[in-house]
Design a protein around this motif. Sequence first.
Motif, PDB file in Angstrom:
ATOM      1  N   THR A  90       0.839  -1.194   0.000  1.00 24.25           N
ATOM      2  CA  THR A  90       0.000   0.000   0.000  1.00 24.25           C
ATOM      3  C   THR A  90       0.870   1.239   0.000  1.00 24.25           C
ATOM      4  O   THR A  90       1.867   1.309   0.713  1.00 24.25           O
ATOM      5  N   GLN A 197      -4.841  -5.711   7.731  1.00 20.96           N
ATOM      6  CA  GLN A 197      -5.888  -4.999   7.001  1.00 20.96           C
ATOM      7  C   GLN A 197      -6.646  -3.973   7.843  1.00 20.96           C
ATOM      8  O   GLN A 197      -6.809  -2.818   7.405  1.00 20.96           O
ATOM      9  N   GLN A 201      -6.317  -0.048   6.816  1.00 24.33           N
ATOM     10  CA  GLN A 201      -7.516   0.629   6.332  1.00 24.33           C
ATOM     11  C   GLN A 201      -7.854   1.831   7.200  1.00 24.33           C
ATOM     12  O   GLN A 201      -8.175   2.915   6.693  1.00 24.33           O
ATOM     13  N   SER A 204      -5.359   4.628   6.421  1.00 21.14           N
ATOM     14  CA  SER A 204      -5.564   5.259   5.108  1.00 21.14           C
ATOM     15  C   SER A 204      -6.809   6.136   5.087  1.00 21.14           C
ATOM     16  O   SER A 204      -6.883   7.092   4.309  1.00 21.14           O
ATOM     17  N   GLU A 205      -7.781   5.837   5.936  1.00 23.07           N
ATOM     18  CA  GLU A 205      -9.020   6.609   5.973  1.00 23.07           C
ATOM     19  C   GLU A 205      -8.956   7.790   6.930  1.00 23.07           C
ATOM     20  O   GLU A 205      -9.888   8.602   6.973  1.00 23.07           O
TER      21      GLU A 205
END
Length: 465
Positions: A90, A197, A201, A204-205
Amino acid sequence: MLKKITLFISSFLFSILFYGKNIGLNYLLFSILVILLLATLQPKKFKTKKILIRTLYYLAASTFVFIYNSSLSIFVSIVSLFALLGALPTFKASLYVEFLNGCYTAIASSFTNYYHHMLEETEAVKKKNINYSYWIKTIGIPILIVGIFILLYSNANPNFNRIVSTIDLSFINLKWVLFTLLGYFILLNFSDPQTIQPLTQMDSETENQLDKSTIPMQSSTSLLQENQLGIILLISLNLLIGFFLTTDLFYLRSLIDVAASDLSKSVHEGIYALITSLIFAIIIILYFFRGNLNYYKKNQHLKTLATIWILLNVVLVVITAYKNYLYVTHYGFTYKRIGVFIYLFLSSVGLITTYIKVHARYNLWYLLRKNIHIAFMILVFSSVVNWDQLITKYNINHAQITDIDYLINLSNNNVVELKEYVENNKRKTTKQQAERITKKYLAYTQQLNVNSWQEFTYDNLKIKK
């Protein structure tokens, strides 16, 4: 198929480089092997700027493992490797998430892939009835019967027995095989980086900027009271730290000719006071600027007081740095004194980012991301320095009092400097110290002479010539 062949070749090279060997040139070659493996399997990702920078950090740290062969350079190279592995899956993750993903990849990537593969094939396996009895009979019975007949023929025919007896399997080194399998397992994990994960996640948010829509509403009265509390608290703390700094500045005038124990005590107590002050400063500022006060129209006085407190803490950092400088001037460098300077620099960075957080309305994640990234940069650049050599050169040439025993106990990166010092300053060292330095020098040069090519270091070039 290409991946499997590449991994088998790489694991074989891994065992050639490291089996029964110390760290040296092999570590740099292994780093190059890992980079080539990753670039071969994921060529598109190695065209991005972020991956190229992470690769450069890792390669640079590994190069200094060959040059200095220090614990710090090895540690930095491992951290850089984890950051590289974590950045591959990522591109938007923060550095600390990359590091955690890298650790996860290095340890559990192959298990994760196997688990997902197993889940995908579970239904197919359930639908297909496997005749275990058939496979046991097909493989096990022939092996058993052939073994029995080999024993029978060996007893019946001396020539046959002699031929069977000459079969020597001692060339198979079980330890080497297991070590090669370890290399295969490590490289297999590296070849397919994974992420944690939920953490990736969430990271990243989450933006750096505060989101007003997610902050619970407060009444105007509640905001006014919280603002007033912050103003009163910060005024009190500014007055207190201002008085402390004033007394500390007067105390500095008496630190020029103090004993080592007093100077050491002053530096350590200053560090303790600084740690406490910074922790409370950041916690209090984060508390008051955690939500609606950031958008309160009458918060200007609170921001000004917070800025003043940050600046006063910077002054405290400078005073503590000066005390440590006096300590170094008198008694030379040690790793602890160097660590104090690094901590003070990081403290200054933390105060600056806190100031930016207050005035730009950033959140806690901004502080975490920026400070960890800067700390990582400092860690990488710290591996460039031969610290043992620097400490030795400064202490024997500039320090007013030199602790030779401390220098002797450092790594072998200062053996040349110590050897030259004892030859040119026989009156400044005791007989026991001179003997220890000579013994250390001879032991190290002898070790260099017996190094295999895998254990080769930069000092082989310097001393052998």
